[in-house]
Structures are given as structure tokens and as C-alpha cells.
Design a protein around this motif. Sequence first.
Motif, short mmCIF file in Angstrom:
data_model
loop_
_atom_site.label_atom_id
_atom_site.label_comp_id
_atom_site.label_asym_id
_atom_site.label_seq_id
_atom_site.Cartn_x
_atom_site.Cartn_y
_atom_site.Cartn_z
N UNK A 89 6.22 3.37 11.69
CA UNK A 89 6.48 2.68 10.43
C UNK A 89 6.07 3.55 9.25
N UNK A 90 6.93 3.58 8.23
CA UNK A 90 6.62 4.40 7.07
C UNK A 90 7.19 3.77 5.81
N UNK A 91 6.48 3.99 4.70
CA UNK A 91 6.90 3.57 3.38
C UNK A 91 7.12 4.83 2.56
N UNK A 92 8.26 4.89 1.85
CA UNK A 92 8.55 6.05 1.02
C UNK A 92 8.93 5.58 -0.38
N UNK A 93 8.88 6.52 -1.34
CA UNK A 93 9.31 6.21 -2.70
C UNK A 93 10.75 6.65 -2.90
N UNK A 94 11.24 6.52 -4.12
CA UNK A 94 12.64 6.81 -4.40
C UNK A 94 12.99 8.29 -4.25
N UNK A 95 11.99 9.16 -4.26
CA UNK A 95 12.25 10.58 -4.05
C UNK A 95 12.19 10.96 -2.58
#
Length: 470
Positions: A74-80
Motif C-alpha cells: 500500500x502506498x500514498x503518493x502526491x500529484x507529482x
Amino acid sequence: MRKPGSRLVAGAALAMTALVAAAIPGAAAPPVPSQYASRPDLSPPQVQIESPARGTEPGYIFLDARGTATQGGPMIVDDSGQPVWFRPYGDGMSRVSTSLRTQTYRGQPVLTWWEGDQDEGWGDGEFHVLDQSYEEVATVRTGNGIDTDLHDMTITPRDTALLLGYHQVERDGRQVVEGVIQEVDIATGRVLFDWRSLDHVGLEESTIPAPADPNALFDYLHPNSVTEDANGNLLLSARNTDAVYQIDRATGAIQWRLGGVRSDFAVDPAARFARQHDARWLPTGQLSIFDNASDVPGPPSRGIVLDLDPVARTARLAQSVAHPGGTTSPTQGSYQVLPGGHHFVGWGSQGQFTEYDAAGGVVLHASLGDGMQSYRALRLPWVGTPKTKPDVALSEENGSRYLHSSWNGATEVRSWRILAGDTELDLKPIGDVAKSGFETSGQLVRPERYFAVEALDAQGQVLGRSDPVS
């Protein structure tokens, strides 16, 4: 392990900020590391930004990365495409994680996902529930001898969980995979509701052929999402019948079928769907669905919103956003109508996600590299405040020293304060620099032996302090 010079975001190497030499002309930028120097245990999959973000809605992007990369999880990323939080799952070729999302438990925001072993198109594992500091507050499983499936968990306002399961039974001389819905009390694990598909949905509703070998498993239904309406009745998406079911919560009876071979609704041609996932009620009373369209390459997959008339029993297409490349996602997928009117689609087996504005224009499109997929991709608000300390590391190359800082999961960090001194007990601030990506790195031009960092929020308040390094 990433090779030197590889990139986390297509078209741009890791942004490197000269931590202490930021204002010194000619200060050299450090080399791109083969992995994070401050977190060498983490090697998240690459996110390749193909259409850069412009005017996207607030929130982070939640992914269930798995495939051929060094690590999945599981991972969370930003718009970049930069990681915000990543938790690699354990070893094992069949080990996967799915269904990462935010929910509410006991009145507080939580992070939930499934992790376990996948067998065929379903799994055997458990759901994890973490608070905003990433401390586990609950583990959720089905009961009554049913394996906890990977597809979905919905936490209700009653602090119970709606779960899916798969159960092998013999029916009509063959081995059948029966779909199960359970409502489980999260705190105690007690099963409050147990629904078995064969009591209500016959084998003749399946739109896939039964195996020629009667001993082979016949996954005739394949449920993949479950949620409830304001009256507590259940909405079930079943891939292998091409249908969505409304289930009476009190009796378990099917109230109506939408799609499939026994549809109770007259479905307009433009509103027809197949092999669908992620059926959800919208606040407008409309129904959103990820329409895979097919389980083989062919028609474009899409996100659709349907207007249902429960009296006239008609279903009409209200909105639709198709894959920007016009291709099919044969498996997996998700579709959100965001609060501001944008549409966010996870393309499942294609390993891509797209955000559209209200008019259907693409405002972000990205893909996972390394042959990775994501069961769902969602845009959600999240504030992460880990109890761990920030991580810091020193490296040396060609006679120059570099300082690297990161804090896995900390969403409120906006800058780093650098501390330096000749002893561990005599560290003083020597400058602040803006946070840049998951790991902020820069060349050191100071002579001190020991260094540490403090993470600062938007108001300059200290959120956490690392241990010193030398």
C-alpha cells in the motif's frame, strides 16, 4: 534496487535541495541515489506522470502497488508521483495488498487495506485498520470459517465492517465458489450477518462458461464490492454475472437486479456494462460503476454514472469517462465522483490512473512502472502524523558530503531545519530548507561533525526531530 540515475517521476529526477549550501553559488547538487539514503529499506514502485497535474482536486492518491518491482505494498503518493507513505508487504510470490482507502472508525479517520495471499481471483488474508499515526487499532476478518477476501471492506457508522468472502461448495455435481457477505463487529469479531449467494443467485445467472471438468472450481458470481444505503440494504457488484444486486438487509432476499441475464431494469444501450467493479451510491441518489466493459481486450473501459428510476425500472447513462487511450482494463478498477465534480479512475490491470475535470478533460494521467498494477486508485484526504522520528543519513561521494532527510507518512512537513555541532549534545540550527519530495537531499559545506534535522509545518512549528548522525 534502483540503479543510479533512475527516476521516480517520469521526466524529472529526484528534486535535490542544497540543504545547507542553498544560498551558496556553485554548490553542487548531489547524485541521484540508487534508493533512499535515509530509508534504504524502502524501494517503492515508480509512478510515471504522463499528463502533469493541472487543477486537480485536493487529496492524495491511494494505490495498491503489486507486480514485478522490488517491493509492492500500500502506498500514498502526491500529484507529482512522489511517495508520501509506503509500507512494503512481506515476502512471497502470492503476497499482495489491495483496497487501500481512508474510512472512519470510532469517529476518527483511519487507513484501511487488505493484505494476504491471492489464489486465483480471490484471496485469504485480513484487513488492517491504522490510525493517523499509523498505529494499528484493529484487524478485521470474516468468521464462520470463511476466508477474508481481498476485494472490499466498508466500515459502517455502527463501527462494523461489511466484508466479502469466497466459499467452496458442491452444487449440481460440480465444485462451485459461492460468494459470501458478512457484517462483522470490528471490536469483537462477532459475525452479525451472513449472506450466501447460492441461496439467492442461481448458477444460471453466470455469464461465464462453467468449466468442462466438474472438479474444477466454478467461480460463477465473483462479488467485488459491497456497501449499504441509508436504509441498511446492501449493494453488491458481481463481476461474473455482469450484474449489480440490491439485497434486503433484513431477509437477504434480492430486491432487484441491474444488468446481467435477469435484469429488473430496462438498461439503455449506452448504460450497459460488463465485468464491472466498484458499484457505489452517490449523494445524488445516482449509481457509479467502474465498467471494465470486457475481460479481454476490446471496448474501452470507463467510469459511468447511472440514473435509476425505481418505479419505471429504467437505467439511463448520466455521465461517462472512458480510458484516455481507448483501451480495455480486463480486471480490477475503481471510479470516484469527487466532491468538486471531478472524476477519478483507477484502471486496474493497466496500472494507470486518471483524473478528469467536470467537463471530461484530463487533468492528470499517470502509470505505475516496473510492470506494476493497482487494484484500485483513489483520491482521498488524509493527514498522517507518525509517532516515529524523522530519518536522516549522511553520504559521501567524490570527497563531498550529502545530508538526506525523510519522514515516511508525515503529510504536514513543509520544510526541514538543519542542526549541526561538534558533539551530539551541542547541535544548533544553521538553516531551513523547503521539503522536496519523499527525501530531501543536499550537499553539506559545513565543517561540523554531527547533524540532525527537525521537521517543520507550514507555520514553522517543530513536528519532530531526528536522531543525530555523524
